[in-house]
Scaffold this motif. Structure first.
Motif, PDB file in Angstrom:
ATOM      1  N   THR A 150      -4.919  -2.958  -2.108  1.00 29.48           N
ATOM      2  CA  THR A 150      -4.222  -3.198  -0.842  1.00 29.48           C
ATOM      3  C   THR A 150      -4.855  -2.410   0.302  1.00 29.48           C
ATOM      4  O   THR A 150      -4.836  -2.870   1.443  1.00 29.48           O
ATOM      5  N   ALA A 151      -5.421  -1.244   0.018  1.00 33.10           N
ATOM      6  CA  ALA A 151      -6.134  -0.500   1.070  1.00 33.10           C
ATOM      7  C   ALA A 151      -7.365  -1.287   1.513  1.00 33.10           C
ATOM      8  O   ALA A 151      -7.649  -1.385   2.723  1.00 33.10           O
ATOM      9  N   PHE A 154       2.003   6.209  -7.167  1.00 34.24           N
ATOM     10  CA  PHE A 154       0.894   7.037  -7.652  1.00 34.24           C
ATOM     11  C   PHE A 154       1.205   8.523  -7.481  1.00 34.24           C
ATOM     12  O   PHE A 154       1.090   9.308  -8.429  1.00 34.24           O
ATOM     13  N   LEU A 182       0.837  -1.202   0.000  1.00 39.02           N
ATOM     14  CA  LEU A 182       0.000   0.000   0.000  1.00 39.02           C
ATOM     15  C   LEU A 182       0.869   1.250   0.000  1.00 39.02           C
ATOM     16  O   LEU A 182       0.629   2.191  -0.778  1.00 39.02           O
ATOM     17  N   SER A 199      -3.615  -0.910  -7.546  1.00 40.03           N
ATOM     18  CA  SER A 199      -2.891  -1.564  -6.455  1.00 40.03           C
ATOM     19  C   SER A 199      -3.144  -0.875  -5.123  1.00 40.03           C
ATOM     20  O   SER A 199      -3.314  -1.538  -4.092  1.00 40.03           O
ATOM     21  N   THR A 200      -3.187   0.440  -5.128  1.00 46.23           N
ATOM     22  CA  THR A 200      -3.459   1.185  -3.903  1.00 46.23           C
ATOM     23  C   THR A 200      -4.855   0.866  -3.378  1.00 46.23           C
ATOM     24  O   THR A 200      -5.035   0.618  -2.176  1.00 46.23           O
ATOM     25  N   SER A 211       2.717   1.518  -3.438  1.00 43.76           N
ATOM     26  CA  SER A 211       1.779   1.848  -4.516  1.00 43.76           C
ATOM     27  C   SER A 211       1.329   3.300  -4.418  1.00 43.76           C
ATOM     28  O   SER A 211       1.217   4.002  -5.432  1.00 43.76           O
ATOM     29  N   LEU A 212       1.084   3.739  -3.203  1.00 41.32           N
ATOM     30  CA  LEU A 212       0.683   5.130  -3.000  1.00 41.32           C
ATOM     31  C   LEU A 212       1.804   6.078  -3.402  1.00 41.32           C
ATOM     32  O   LEU A 212       1.555   7.107  -4.041  1.00 41.32           O
ATOM     33  N   ALA A 239      -0.910   1.678 -10.416  1.00 38.49           N
ATOM     34  CA  ALA A 239      -0.627   2.150  -9.057  1.00 38.49           C
ATOM     35  C   ALA A 239      -1.926   2.484  -8.326  1.00 38.49           C
ATOM     36  O   ALA A 239      -2.066   2.193  -7.133  1.00 38.49           O
ATOM     37  N   ALA A 248       6.524  -2.362  -4.705  1.00 41.72           N
ATOM     38  CA  ALA A 248       5.157  -2.795  -4.415  1.00 41.72           C
ATOM     39  C   ALA A 248       4.928  -4.213  -4.924  1.00 41.72           C
ATOM     40  O   ALA A 248       4.287  -5.030  -4.257  1.00 41.72           O
TER      41      ALA A 248
END
Length: 187
Positions: free
Chosen positions: A96-97, A62, A55, A92-93, A58-59, A89, A166
């Motif tokens: 995973t969030a 982004f 997370l 994925s964010t 990925s964040l 991204a 990530a």
């Protein structure tokens, strides 16, 4: 004094030695059980940690890619490879969030069986998308770096690096999900 059975008298050291050999035969079974408990505890702790790292990475990928606008042909949205990194991204964010929220809230969105399958397949799919996005943007960044090194290519390279980190953390999470799937009873 004579011993009718021709046996020597029992001494305290003999009794202690016998007790010690009995506990040594029980120790491997007990040891195997405690090792399994430790392994399962490690999987329970490491899985959300690896998803949390994914997370974070990925964040960062982004944020770095979105802020990579430097005008005059040096904007990330002018190149589809960088837009692909940005899109993955974001995916994925969000994934995973959601997984991290589901783990820490202790809320069951699906039944146990479906949840294990969603974890495993979701980790696999998103990890593949992350490495695919990173590998598609690397050649473009290398081509730009041959001409000149500037803040645009540095930002793109750092966003790609975050996507690769990530991927690594989500691939680790996929291993943990695979272990959970293999030890889960479907009956």
């Amino acid at each position: 004094m004579t011993n009718p059975d021709n046996q020597k008298p029992v001494e305290v050291a003999d009794v202690e030695a016998a007790a010690k050999t009995e506990t040594e035969t029980e120790t491997p079974a007990f040891s195997a059980i405690t090792q399994r408990w430790r392994r399962e505890d490690l999987v329970k702790k490491a899985s959300p940690i690896s998803r949390g790292l994914c997370l974070l990475f990925s964040l960062l990928a982004f944020i770095i890619m979105v802020s990579n606008k430097h005008g005059d042909g040096r904007n990330f949205d002018d190149y589809e490879e960088y837009r692909y990194v940005l899109a993955i991204a974001i995916i994925s964010t969000l994934y995973t969030a959601w997984q991290t929220f589901a783990h820490f809230s202790k809320r069951e969105f699906f039944d146990r069986r479906t949840s294990v399958l969603v974890d495993f397949s979701g980790d696999q799919i998103v990890a593949y998308l992350l490495i695919s996005a990173a590998s598609s943007a690397i050649p473009l960044t290398n081509r730009f770096r041959e001409g000149q090194d500037n803040i645009f290519t540095d930002s793109a390279a750092s966003a790609i690096s975050m996507a690769i980190f990530a991927f690594v953390s989500l691939a680790l999470s996929a291993l943990f999900s695979g272990y959970k799937l293999s030890t889960h009873s479907f009956i």
